[in-house]
Design an enzyme around this catalytic site. Structure first.
Site, PDB file in Angstrom:
ATOM      1  CB  CYS A   2     -28.157  23.039 -19.398  1.00 32.21           C
ATOM      2  SG  CYS A   2     -28.064  21.391 -18.671  1.00 32.21           S
ATOM      3  NE  ARG A  27     -25.497  25.937 -24.109  1.00 29.59           N
ATOM      4  CZ  ARG A  27     -24.185  26.128 -24.183  1.00 29.59           C
ATOM      5  NH1 ARG A  27     -23.662  26.614 -25.292  1.00 29.59           N
ATOM      6  NH2 ARG A  27     -23.400  25.835 -23.181  1.00 29.59           N
ATOM      7  CD1 TRP A  73     -28.160  16.510 -23.606  1.00 30.81           C
ATOM      8  CD2 TRP A  73     -26.661  16.305 -21.959  1.00 30.81           C
ATOM      9  NE1 TRP A  73     -27.403  15.394 -23.859  1.00 30.81           N
ATOM     10  CE2 TRP A  73     -26.472  15.235 -22.869  1.00 30.81           C
ATOM     11  CE3 TRP A  73     -25.828  16.376 -20.842  1.00 30.81           C
ATOM     12  CZ2 TRP A  73     -25.488  14.265 -22.705  1.00 30.81           C
ATOM     13  CZ3 TRP A  73     -24.847  15.406 -20.665  1.00 30.81           C
ATOM     14  CH2 TRP A  73     -24.693  14.375 -21.593  1.00 30.81           C
ATOM     15  CG  ASN A  99     -24.049  24.410 -19.028  1.00 33.64           C
ATOM     16  OD1 ASN A  99     -24.146  23.187 -19.142  1.00 33.64           O
ATOM     17  ND2 ASN A  99     -23.262  25.129 -19.816  1.00 33.64           N
ATOM     18  N   GLY A 100     -23.546  22.465 -16.125  1.00 33.50           N
ATOM     19  CA  GLY A 100     -22.308  21.897 -15.599  1.00 33.50           C
ATOM     20  C   GLY A 100     -22.600  20.727 -14.684  1.00 33.50           C
ATOM     21  CD  GLU A 483     -18.532  14.621 -40.070  1.00 31.57           C
ATOM     22  OE1 GLU A 483     -19.471  15.431 -40.063  1.00 31.57           O
ATOM     23  OE2 GLU A 483     -17.974  14.224 -39.020  1.00 31.57           O
ATOM     24  CE  LYS A 487     -22.451  15.981 -39.598  1.00 30.70           C
ATOM     25  NZ  LYS A 487     -21.582  15.570 -38.508  1.00 30.70           N
ATOM     26  CD  GLU A 490     -24.013  13.761 -35.422  1.00 24.09           C
ATOM     27  OE1 GLU A 490     -23.753  14.038 -34.241  1.00 24.09           O
ATOM     28  OE2 GLU A 490     -23.418  14.283 -36.371  1.00 24.09           O
ATOM     29  CG  HIS A 506      -6.649  -6.933 -42.149  1.00 28.45           C
ATOM     30  ND1 HIS A 506      -5.717  -7.934 -42.239  1.00 28.45           N
ATOM     31  CD2 HIS A 506      -6.295  -6.000 -43.073  1.00 28.45           C
ATOM     32  CE1 HIS A 506      -4.824  -7.625 -43.166  1.00 28.45           C
ATOM     33  NE2 HIS A 506      -5.159  -6.450 -43.688  1.00 28.45           N
ATOM     34  CE  LYS A 603     -23.627  22.898 -33.526  1.00 28.47           C
ATOM     35  NZ  LYS A 603     -23.520  22.113 -34.765  1.00 28.47           N
TER      36      LYS A 603
END
Length: 608
Positions: A2, A27, A73, A99-100, A483, A487, A490, A506, A603
């Site tokens: 957050c 955030r 968040w 935040n936490g 990567e 991208k 997300e 396989h 982020k």
């Protein structure tokens, strides 16, 4: 994860809080709120939505100071006005932003409810507000004492800012596992969870460490511990500017940050190339040549894109320094009781320098005597201060959730580290000069790739029609494929997964169909024939192929080819990654996604 902002001073707090929250919205952005001390007590406004909605909801007479703000968040309780921060006690005297995660929140809630406290939210944070209020009832003489008494009962991670209507001259903040910093102004003080919130107001910041608290007033700050022992803290100077955190003429921060990559790579290289000895100068490692030669292995730790950059870094180190190297998700490493060897160099990678899983891995390594260096972007961040040395990226603020310029700068930093370690060992001056020439060419080559943005956008429109996309690559191309898949999923929410090209047969080859496009990373190297064989297997099953390659591929191998300039083989993954960023961006735009703030993500991941 957050965002927290606080202000004490002569100005009205609300505009400062809103501007800071806007800079911190990456955030967390499912709800937001502010609290400030008005003439008759606390004023609080909260919304289930973005900071812009909060700003629109504030009445004209919403004025006062000090104040605290929060963008969320969600961890405890769904996004709603009731669960938004600030959280308050029953009487509305105490306001808290957090935040936490409070790990013993259920236990605390049960105890408080047994004492007659009624809860208005599902959050863990509300328990802190009630604990502080209870401390006053029990006889605490001031806000500092009440907060200390409350936090002695709390187990978990927190970055906290606490406002008390009866102490209108101050804010008390505390840190344990989640970042908190103070901003020092002229007759005013700030608090934030990230320096981005303070850009434009001050360049002088004070970083709190775990277990520390601070009281800020307009005249300054005092830092101390839970048992009220004074802690000496001096301000540091931040070098980020306002322009770096502004969107400018770009449609999205992500588009801006993709375009900034040539300049970001230049900054990563600046002052670090030693032409005379064909090596890299990395004084921040705090490591002598003798110490560097004693390492027999390199272990790289990161999460998400940082881990994929680490995989590329491990290959560079093995290729150039001939030292065994590997990368692993920090989130797994921290939980598996790893064997920590004295002759292994550990590298922690984190854009924010606050990633909780990576930080916990660093702390575990140091408890066991491991030598840890960091590769981070944010100067003064927790990991940067925790490690024994390292490399700053100097990529500038990255406001979009998806990593682009920080990823490219991280791989560039690994190239410098690999060159440095290689020249200490057996890499010849001639080979060192080859790598340096390749590094110096990167900015212009990246700019050349970015000129193809419109053409890549046309490819992206086709990708956006798919429900799922396969990414494949070999050796250096395999982390690039991972990567690229990261991208796409997300920011566009199109399902994507990546496999080593040779692994298709396989199992995953069963997924190939006309409806499943494959994005193939096909460098012009000694594995080109192997890669083209894989493309033939896909085309034989009528799978559409989009190739990222150094040359135009024939139509029987690829339906579309995105051609990138060829550099040195060890550095080619940097160039091959750029088109995949652009592809993901345009696919997300085509699908009308919230490009900079994708759903469910933030982020800086500062909670487990």
């Amino acid at each position: 994860m957050c965002g927290i902002v606080g202000y004490v001073g002569p100005q009205d707090a609300a505009p400062i809080l809103l501007e800071g929250l806007g800079r911190l919205e990456y955030r967390g952005y499912d709800s937001a709120g502010v609290a400030l001390r008005g003439r008759s007590g606390l004023k609080i406004r909260k919304v289930s939505g973005r900071v812009a909605e909060l700003a629109a909801d504030l009445p004209p007479r919403f004025k006062g100071a000090p104040g605290i703000g929060h963008t969320r968040w969600a961890t405890h309780g769904e996004p709603s006005e009731a669960n938004a921060h600030p959280q308050t006690d029953t009487a509305g005297r105490i306001a808290v932003v957090h935040n936490g995660i409070i790990e013993n929140a259920d236990e605390l809630r049960a105890k408080l409810m047994a004492d007659g406290v009624e809860f208005a939210s599902q959050t863990d944070t509300e328990t802190v507000a009630h604990l502080v209020a209870a401390a006053f009832t029990a006889g605490a003489e001031d806000l500092e004492q009440a907060v200390r008494q409350a936090l002695r009962q709390v187990v978990g991670a927190y970055g906290l800012a606490i406002l008390d209507a009866e102490h209108p001259d101050r804010i008390v903040v505390a840190r344990n596992g989640s970042p908190v910093l103070l901003g020092v102004g002229e007759k005013e003080m700030f608090v934030a969870s990230d320096v981005a919130a303070l850009i434009g107001y001050t360049r002088q910041v004070v970083y709190l460490d775990d277990g520390e608290l601070a009281t800020i007033t307009a005249n300054g700050y005092r830092t101390y511990t839970l048992d009220d022992r004074a802690v000496a803290k001096s301000p540091s100077t931040i070098d980020w500017d306002v322009v770096g955190a502004e969107i400018g003429d770009h449609a999205h921060f992500l588009a801006k940050e993709i375009q900034e990559q040539p300049r970001a790579v230049e900054r990563a290289l600046k002052g670090r190339i030693d032409e005379r000895f064909a090596t890299a100068h990395l004084g921040g490692l705090n490591m002598s040549v003798r110490e560097a030669r004693e390492f027999r292995r390199v272990k790289i730790l990161g999460c998400g894109s940082a881990c994929y950059a680490g995989e590329l870094g491990a290959q560079m180190i093995e290729d150039l320094a001939r030292v065994p190297a590997s990368a692993e998700p920090a989130s797994e490493f921290r939980y598996r009781n790893p064997v920590v060897e004295p002759d292994t160099l550990y590298v922690a990678v984190s854009q924010s320098g606050e990633t909780i899983d990576t930080l916990a891995a660093v702390q575990e390594l140091q408890r066991k005597g491991g030598r840890v260096i960091g590769i981070v972007n944010v100067v003064g961040s927790t990991i940067a201060r925790q490690v024994d040395g390292g490399i700053y990226l100097h990529a500038g603020p990255e406001m979009s959730v998806a990593a682009t310029k920080s990823f490219t700068s991280t791989v560039t930093a690994f190239a410098l580290l690999a060159l440095h370690l290689g020249r200490i060992r057996d890499l010849s001056p001639e080979q060192g000069r080859r790598i340096i020439a390749g590094l110096n060419a990167l900015p212009a080559q990246i700019a050349q790739i970015l000129e193809q943005s419109d053409a890549i956008a046309e490819v992206a429109k086709e990708v956006a029609k798919s429900h799922s996309v396969m990414f494949v690559g070999r050796r250096r191309g395999w982390p690039v494929a991972r990567e690229g898949a990261q991208k796409l999923k997300e920011i566009s929410y199109v399902h994507a997964e990546a496999y080593p090209s040779a692994e298709l047969k396989h199992g995953p080859l069963a997924l190939i169909s006309p409806e499943m496009p494959t994005v193939a990373v096909v460098p012009d190297d000694d594995l080109l024939d192997k890669n083209t064989s894989t493309l033939s297997e896909i085309k034989a099953r009528k799978g559409p192929v989009i190739a990222v390659a150094h040359r135009e591929l024939p139509a029987d191998l690829a339906d579309r080819t995105i051609v990138v300039p060829k550099g040195e083989p060890e550095l080619d993954p940097i160039l091959l990654s750029i088109p995949l960023q652009v592809l993901a961006y345009h696919a997300a735009v085509a699908l009308d996604r919230d490009v900079d703030k994708p759903r469910n993500l933030a982020k800086s991941v500062t909670v487990e």
